[in-house]
Design an enzyme around this catalytic site. Sequence first.
Site, short mmCIF file in Angstrom:
data_model
loop_
_atom_site.label_atom_id
_atom_site.label_comp_id
_atom_site.label_asym_id
_atom_site.label_seq_id
_atom_site.Cartn_x
_atom_site.Cartn_y
_atom_site.Cartn_z
N LEU A 1 0.82 -1.21 0.00
CA LEU A 1 0.00 0.00 0.00
C LEU A 1 0.86 1.26 0.00
O LEU A 1 0.49 2.27 -0.62
CB LEU A 1 -0.94 0.01 1.20
CG LEU A 1 -2.19 -0.87 1.09
CD1 LEU A 1 -2.97 -0.85 2.40
CD2 LEU A 1 -3.09 -0.43 -0.07
N ARG B 1 0.45 4.10 -2.67
CA ARG B 1 0.19 5.50 -2.35
C ARG B 1 1.13 6.43 -3.09
O ARG B 1 0.73 7.49 -3.59
CB ARG B 1 0.29 5.71 -0.83
CG ARG B 1 -0.88 5.11 -0.08
CD ARG B 1 -0.62 4.96 1.40
NE ARG B 1 -1.77 4.31 2.03
CZ ARG B 1 -1.74 3.66 3.18
NH1 ARG B 1 -0.60 3.54 3.84
NH2 ARG B 1 -2.83 3.11 3.67
N PHE C 1 -9.15 5.37 -2.78
CA PHE C 1 -8.16 4.32 -3.05
C PHE C 1 -7.01 4.33 -2.05
O PHE C 1 -6.64 5.37 -1.51
CB PHE C 1 -7.53 4.55 -4.43
CG PHE C 1 -8.25 3.90 -5.58
CD1 PHE C 1 -9.08 2.82 -5.39
CD2 PHE C 1 -8.07 4.38 -6.87
CE1 PHE C 1 -9.71 2.21 -6.47
CE2 PHE C 1 -8.69 3.78 -7.95
CZ PHE C 1 -9.52 2.70 -7.74
N GLU C 2 -6.37 3.16 -1.90
CA GLU C 2 -5.11 3.01 -1.16
C GLU C 2 -5.19 3.55 0.27
O GLU C 2 -4.25 4.16 0.78
CB GLU C 2 -3.95 3.69 -1.90
CG GLU C 2 -3.84 3.37 -3.37
CD GLU C 2 -3.48 1.91 -3.64
OE1 GLU C 2 -3.44 1.12 -2.70
OE2 GLU C 2 -3.24 1.58 -4.81
N GLY C 3 -6.32 3.35 0.91
CA GLY C 3 -6.56 3.94 2.23
C GLY C 3 -7.16 5.31 2.03
O GLY C 3 -6.59 6.15 1.32
#
Length: 604
Positions: free
Chosen positions: A267, A271, A411-413
């Site tokens: 992740l 990011r 997305f991505e957290g």
Amino acid sequence: MATRPELVTDPPLPPGGGFLLVPAGSERIRTPEDLTEEQREFYKVADKFSRERVIASADRIEHKDYELLRALLREAGDLGLLSLDVPEAYGGLAQDETTSMLVTEAMARNGSWSVTFGAQVGIGTLPIVYFGTEAQKRRYLPRLATGELVSAYALSEPSSASDALGARTRAVRSPDGKKWILNGAKQWITNAGFADVFIVFAKVDGEQFSAFIVERGSPGFTVGPEEHKMGIRGSSTCPLVFEDAEIPYENLLGEVGKGHKIAFNILNIGRLKLGVGSVAGARNLIALAAQYAKERRAFGKTIAEFGLIREKLARMVALVYAGEAMTYRTTGLIDARIAASPAAKGTPAFDRDLIAAVEEYNVEASILKVWGSEALGYAADEAVQIHGGYGFVEEYAVERVYRDNRVNRIFEGTNEINRLLIPGTMLKRAMKGGLPLLDLAGTVDASLRSGELPALSKGPLARERRLAELDKWLMIHATRVAVESFGPELSEHQEVLGALADVAMETYAADSAVTRALQSAQGGRVDPVVEAAVRLHAVEAHERACDRARRAIRCAVPEPAAAAEQLALLRKLYSEEPVDLVGLREVVVSATLEAGRYPLGWAF
């Protein structure tokens, strides 16, 4: 603190969050101007492919032509664009992170394609690159690198997305010990409709968070129907269902109970790439907006002549310049740390060092993700506004960009989760002695109380260097107040952490932009357009940083007298020096309209 040295020569590699530790412009950073010819060639190849094959097929992609997407992936594989992060031993090109990010930029011209490509080369392939066994790497990586196989990453679930460790999908070993049996469901899985290989996370015996490689067609594994999304409609997004799904025992990825190391490190890379792609997307929007503004007439003149339109364009350019500076500063730090590894490329030891390098700069990765996605959101909104009613209809490309960009903040957290991570990670490192943030806080507090503030340096962009330094003090001061107010309970006060994260982001952006501009100076002079863009950004970033630091203190100190004391100290850090914002805007926007695109340093 106020008399810190103005010049640092060949400093040691800073730790993650280290941008707070040294004066702005005092150490060299990687910038787009430092790219090698080989790196630029990779970008040119990817950009040509993106323009000629992806943009030319945008309507077919939008209508979910998955055969086309697979064909485009194969073409990208033939060009080597899927194999940059894959070791040479498995058919890859083993390039550095900066080159990988450049190709990510080039692929950002179409949202649906960018997501499809990113899932393939990033979160879908890298878990095997960094955590796979030798047999797993040989089985999958060569075919992932060519696009023969398409990959997907299955972490989110209907009841747990950002809370990844709350996953309910369960894995148990079969009675004969030869298989894993998976039960559960996954949600929002990119590429799922046509992927061949899935990186799936599940809890062994309901407790030990682990990762598995699951192939399409495995007994008990089914892919659900396509989601009908607001944006990135051309990408495939489906749920996954596991009903006593049988997975070969050897398809465990990494170790049992160590799935979090895979999930979170991958992740972090995701990011970084999302932030890079977002900045590139904002840059692309400048061309759409500038060209339309020059053509559209109202009240007897082009709308490009109107002050409010010019203000929008200038601000977009300033944001992109700062975003590029942060992007390549961060990848440069990662590459430099990796270059120091004594291990040979492609070995497990090298992969561990690479993951450690990415993990070291996870604060910067989260900053890039949040700042970049929100800068793109701003640019998309303003580009639609410049187009007026035409920006709201499908005939114009900006309509699709507006819809596509919104998911980047999820997305991505989510951006909320990443905002918590930024100050939270800094404070954890400070407590362990890895980042001298708390010591620095004591020095800043003493300086504020004595009235000893960062001094104005000499040379180009002296005022902007001071603004960036004031931003760092704002972050340090507000963090100290929050820690003193809440102690270990600070992690429960999200509104304070969110405000601190915003100050950190504005600081990193302003510091990076100023440093990049100073490094580009020729004969002691900064290019006038660059100078204007940096000055414009530095002033506005400082105002935002002050506002968010004030917000953090007000939320952290409810008692009026104590809050008033801390806010009085904060006001010492607010610079109200007059600035000709309109004059700066005119320098930037004139160059932008003349070029018909983003005018600063991206002409290869």
